[in-house]
Write an enzyme that holds these catalytic residues in place. Structure first.
Site: not given
Ligand code: SAH
Length: 399
Positions: A23, A29, A32, A106, A230, A259, A280, A328, A355
């Site tokens: 790129c 940027c 990447c 991109c 995602q 989460y 969440e 997550d 992640c």
């Molecule tokens: N498992 C979901 C989201 C993962 S991303 C998926 O795969 O789509 C992480 C998520 O955690 C986001 O939606 C974010 O809003 C949430 N988050 C961030 N801090 C948090 C907290 N302290 N308590 C609960 N959720 C939270």
């Protein structure tokens, strides 16, 4: 399982062709970090990094890479502004600054979403829409975000404005939809604050329902502008499929999905569990999750809005138990309140989706010091050409 292992064989990944597609703005940027590197090399590099950070907990399985690592991102965001000559430009910010790097094409983002943003850029002059100036607060259009459901084909355009009035809004919608009839919803998001957050708090639907739907692992999900979804849907199906398989659900389990975003993992897991509770922080995402349960006719999943750590603590203090906890968290990882409460709830399995391998290593250190054994570490490529790494980790309570 077999399918995933076959996909994990490094020889099936593109070796040369992709690295030639370097790129021209990748340095500026900064999105990447691995542009110009053959894809098979990127995978090797990530594998090594995983092994050095996480290898002390358990053997790291070979990363599940992508068959087609270009244009995988379903969400495209561009900041809008002007160059020194006064021409309208749009692009991501240069790393660590608020300088816009104009981007034509991109290589990791969806092409249709990018096309729509170019069309919008071309329409601004004739609609007399000024771009927002962060220093003076003058002007209107700050950002455009476009999301496309890869399976549903639905497309959401979000125009982030510094104030709530878009001139000739009906004609704007008509003109944009004339070029792109595939757009299913257009939303104004109002962000009148001096902030580096892209989205403000207020959404005004201009056209369509104000959200899109997409399908993953056989369920349908509605996604609001501010909800997390995602960015790599092809790999997300592998990610979720692997997470659910590692959980080994039999239909009898009480499951927590912490989460949980719009409830993706919760609702996919619900078919294999007795009961799922999702927690969440983001209000829009929780609203989406509840609607998603209804739309998928799932009755054994409940969603709570709040901090996951607080929620787990309250569960632990009221003497609740869980059989499986999916977690997550954001890249920064979880916190001690969450982890200590998770241990008190004493689930047989914790499926940790991460992640950020550095924060994962920290959290695994805590959990493995508090009665859990790390049984499997499975990296899954979600972010080709960038240095980001996604990992699923399966932990089991010691007997
Ligand atoms: N498992 C979901 C989201 C993962 S991303 C998926 O795969 O789509 C992480 C998520 O955690 C986001 O939606 C974010 O809003 C949430 N988050 C961030 N801090 C948090 C907290 N302290 N308590 C609960 N959720 C939270």
């Amino acid at each position: 399982m077999e399918n995933e292992q076959r996909k994990a064989a490094p020889k099936s990944y593109p070796k040369k062709k992709v690295s030639e597609a370097a790129c021209p703005v990748s340095r500026k940027c900064g999105g990447c970090q691995y542009q110009g590197m053959a894809y098979s090399e990127q995978l090797k590099k990530k594998q090594k990094q995983e092994e050095s950070l996480l290898g002390k907990f358990c053997k790291v399985s070979p990363m599940i890479g992508m068959e087609h690592p270009l244009h995988y991102r379903n969400k495209v965001h561009r900041a809008f502004g002007r160059d020194r000559k006064g021409n309208i430009i749009s692009g991501p910010y240069e790393a660590g600054t608020h300088h816009i790097v104009p981007v034509e094409n991109c290589l990791i983002e969806d092409e249709k979403c990018q096309e729509i943003i170019h069309t919008i850029q071309g329409m601004l002059k004739s609609f007399k829409i000024k771009t927002y100036d962060e220093d003076t607060g003058y002007g209107l259009l700050r950002h455009v975000m476009v999301r496309r459901g890869f399976q549903s084909g639905e497309i959401m355009v979000v125009l982030v404005l510094g104030s709530p009035i878009l001139p000739s809004k009906n004609n704007f919608v008509k003109a944009l939809r004339k070029v792109h009839p595939e757009i299913t919803t257009i939303v104004l998001n109002i962000n009148d604050k001096k902030t580096s957050m892209v989205l403000g708090e207020r959404d005004i639907p201009l056209y369509g329902p104000g959200f899109i739907r997409d399908r993953l692992c056989g369920c349908t999900f509605r996604i609001s502008p501010g909800s997390f979804y995602q960015v790599n849907p092809v790999q997300t199906e592998i990610l979720y499929g692997t997470a659910i398989r590692l959980a080994g659900l039999s239909g009898k389990e009480n499951v927590i999905d912490a989460y949980c975003g719009i409830g993706t993992i919760s609702l996919i897991a619900a078919a294999h569990a007795k009961k799922v509770i999702g927690v969440e922080l983001n209000k829009d995402a929780v609203r989406d999750a509840r609607r998603n349960a209804k739309e998928n006719h799932i009755t054994n999943a409940d969603f709570f809005q709040g901090d996951a750590g607080e929620f787990m603590l309250a569960m632990a203090e009221s003497g609740e138990r869980a059989d499986v906890v999916f977690m997550d968290p954001p890249r920064s990882g979880s916190d001690e309140k969450f982890l200590s409460s998770a241990v008190r709830l004493s689930p047989e399995k914790i499926i940790y989706i991460s992640c950020g391998p550095e924060s994962l290593a920290e959290d695994l250190k805590y959990l493995s010091g508090h009665g859990y054994i790390v049984e499997k570490i499975q990296p899954i490529e979600m972010f080709a050409f960038t240095s980001h790494i996604e990992t699923i980790c399966c932990l089991r309570r010691k007997k």
